[in-house]
Scaffold this motif. Sequence first.
Motif, PDB file in Angstrom:
ATOM      1  N   UNK A   1       0.842  -1.196   0.000  1.00 19.47           N
ATOM      2  CA  UNK A   1       0.000   0.000   0.000  1.00 19.47           C
ATOM      3  C   UNK A   1       0.876   1.244   0.000  1.00 19.47           C
ATOM      4  N   UNK A   2       0.601   2.128  -0.923  1.00 17.62           N
ATOM      5  CA  UNK A   2       1.358   3.369  -1.053  1.00 17.62           C
ATOM      6  C   UNK A   2       0.878   4.385  -0.027  1.00 17.62           C
ATOM      7  N   UNK A   3       1.813   5.073   0.579  1.00 23.40           N
ATOM      8  CA  UNK A   3       1.466   6.052   1.612  1.00 23.40           C
ATOM      9  C   UNK A   3       0.602   7.180   1.068  1.00 23.40           C
ATOM     10  N   UNK A   4       0.768   7.517  -0.210  1.00 25.37           N
ATOM     11  CA  UNK A   4      -0.008   8.616  -0.801  1.00 25.37           C
ATOM     12  C   UNK A   4      -1.500   8.283  -0.835  1.00 25.37           C
ATOM     13  N   UNK A   5      -1.805   6.985  -0.951  1.00 24.74           N
ATOM     14  CA  UNK A   5      -3.210   6.566  -0.943  1.00 24.74           C
ATOM     15  C   UNK A   5      -3.844   6.837   0.413  1.00 24.74           C
ATOM     16  N   UNK A   6      -3.009   6.799   1.443  1.00 25.67           N
ATOM     17  CA  UNK A   6      -3.505   7.031   2.792  1.00 25.67           C
ATOM     18  C   UNK A   6      -3.492   8.508   3.170  1.00 25.67           C
ATOM     19  N   UNK A   7      -3.113   9.339   2.218  1.00 26.78           N
ATOM     20  CA  UNK A   7      -3.056  10.795   2.432  1.00 26.78           C
ATOM     21  C   UNK A   7      -2.080  11.202   3.536  1.00 26.78           C
TER      22      UNK A   7
ATOM     23  N   UNK B   1       3.470   4.665   8.787  1.00 27.11           N
ATOM     24  CA  UNK B   1       3.499   3.404   9.541  1.00 27.11           C
ATOM     25  C   UNK B   1       2.274   3.302  10.443  1.00 27.11           C
ATOM     26  N   UNK B   2       1.930   4.411  11.105  1.00 29.30           N
ATOM     27  CA  UNK B   2       0.784   4.388  12.003  1.00 29.30           C
ATOM     28  C   UNK B   2      -0.532   4.314  11.240  1.00 29.30           C
ATOM     29  N   UNK B   3      -0.592   4.933  10.056  1.00 31.09           N
ATOM     30  CA  UNK B   3      -1.811   4.853   9.237  1.00 31.09           C
ATOM     31  C   UNK B   3      -2.039   3.423   8.753  1.00 31.09           C
ATOM     32  N   UNK B   4      -0.968   2.736   8.382  1.00 29.89           N
ATOM     33  CA  UNK B   4      -1.097   1.328   7.962  1.00 29.89           C
ATOM     34  C   UNK B   4      -1.517   0.443   9.139  1.00 29.89           C
ATOM     35  N   UNK B   5      -1.003   0.773  10.331  1.00 32.87           N
ATOM     36  CA  UNK B   5      -1.398  -0.003  11.506  1.00 32.87           C
ATOM     37  C   UNK B   5      -2.911   0.060  11.714  1.00 32.87           C
ATOM     38  N   UNK B   6      -3.501   1.225  11.439  1.00 34.49           N
ATOM     39  CA  UNK B   6      -4.948   1.379  11.608  1.00 34.49           C
ATOM     40  C   UNK B   6      -5.737   0.410  10.729  1.00 34.49           C
TER      41      UNK B   6
ATOM     42  N   UNK C   1      -7.722   1.208  -2.076  1.00 32.50           N
ATOM     43  CA  UNK C   1      -7.818   2.464  -2.831  1.00 32.50           C
ATOM     44  C   UNK C   1      -8.168   3.661  -1.946  1.00 32.50           C
ATOM     45  N   UNK C   2      -8.100   3.478  -0.667  1.00 30.94           N
ATOM     46  CA  UNK C   2      -8.382   4.587   0.241  1.00 30.94           C
ATOM     47  C   UNK C   2      -9.742   4.499   0.880  1.00 30.94           C
ATOM     48  N   UNK C   3     -10.593   3.578   0.425  1.00 25.33           N
ATOM     49  CA  UNK C   3     -11.920   3.420   1.039  1.00 25.33           C
ATOM     50  C   UNK C   3     -11.790   2.682   2.365  1.00 25.33           C
TER      51      UNK C   3
END
Length: 548
Positions: free
Chosen positions: A57-63, A71-76, A104-106
């Motif tokens: 997963x690309x970090x840009x997709x997670x804004x 790292x913390x956004x992926x943990x969520x 895809x960010x959803x």
Amino acid sequence: MDFEEILTHIGKFGPFQWRVYLVLCCISLVTPFHLFSQVFFAKPVDHWCYDSSIDAINCSVLNVTDGIECIEAKRNLYIPRTADGDGFEKCQKYQLDGYLLDYDGADANTSVIAITGCDDGWVYDPRVPYGYSIISDFELVCHRRSLPQIAMSIFFFTIMIGVVFNGWISDRIGRLYTILIMSVVVCVSGSAVCIVKSFWAYVILRSICGPCVVGLFSVPFVLGAELVSSESRILTGFVIEYFFAIGYVLTAVLAEFIQNWRLLQLTLTLPALLIIASIPLIVESPRWLLSRGHNQRAITVIKQIAKGNRKKMPDISQEPTFSQTKVVDEKITMRELFRHRTMVTRTLILMVAWLTNNIVYMVISFSAGAFGVNVIVGSLLLAAVEIPANTIAMVTVKYLGRRYPQCCMFFTAGAASILSRFIPIGGWQIAVVVVSKLAISASFNTIFVYTAELYPTSVRGFSLSICSMMARVGGTIFPFILLLADYWQHFPLVISGILAVISGIGILLLPETKMAALPATIEDALYIGRKRIPVPTSPGDEEKTNEL
């Protein structure tokens, strides 16, 4: 002319003995360096399960940008929340199996995903550098979280075995050479700990180091007492305890400034080199030299003491009785100690008291981070309180006696430990725990003197060895008591408190030894605190007396 009489001529505790004794006290600083170091090596580190599929997963997709936020956004996405919703599970993750590969960010519907364990390893707080803790370096989390306590138990078990070895080797080769050998072992094994990559290598090297660092306290303790007159021994016994407390405080201070546990271990080990360099400043025990028949070496040491104290050397070189300090060859056996019911009861009470002392002392010392304060701040408070504790012990022993102060110390430690269960985590709780540590530290210092005064000369050393061994047994048990906190956070202190109260009650069954002459025979010990009855003359009377 025995050594006690010689000291009246050359100085009972003169400037020379003080200089040597202070060097010995400085050597003892090394013991708490290694005894309590794992408190700072095993600092808790935030962690959670790793999943290789999340890397796609690309970090840009997670804004978010790369780095900690990513790292913390992926943990969520793949780590479940705890039951209270305030944090994340540390040992569980969603079983993705490609579920998020096309993310895809959803918002992902994680309610339909199974939960599994950390089969891919763990992710550690990225803000924590490598070497911050053995927890992250050796992955001592989840199903491996009990390994730090097991390491401590093994460490203290080897110390228990080492206590016997330390005494044996110091009696065989002398106090001076024993200190030198142990300093070398601490220097080598302690330095090797800094570079290990395996947890079990860490355990083995620490276990080699453990008995030697304890020997660097016990052997200087004995040597310091053997250099002075008998009336100065209580003073030497208490003063060296202040240096132990100072070493404990220094360990916490160093841990505050040195966050890398490997560098901290090296810093705590390097003073062993100073011990090796200080060997020329120490002298061998004249008492030991005399007991082994090394008369000329003993005369040389006595001349050094006389010269250092600016005293005139007595004429002893031609006296044949100088070769020995009136050592009486008495057979010391278990039967001698356990022949009388009174001595059996006394020994059992003291064995439980020593066991309890070490369990309570260690449980509190190694729980420094469990009271809502930083582990280093907590350790600093628990270490600093040992200085007034030593003063309290010294004053109470001199003016108030042994039994009631010892009992009060146990009751205070026990009551404070149990009371801490009813106080919310924070300032008041740590204050109560500090009171418990103050009391149990004072108790530890007092019980050495009390135990020695309850036994006759023929079995005094043997009895102290048994009690000391029980304290070491407590050292191997307490890590498992700490593990009970996983089931209820108050278990360790409550169990410790109950043990302390039981030991306090037991102490009340022992006699007071203040103002009593040091017992020379079993009969003397039996009548401590009582009026001596006439010696029996008939076999029947003797049998009744033996039941005391």
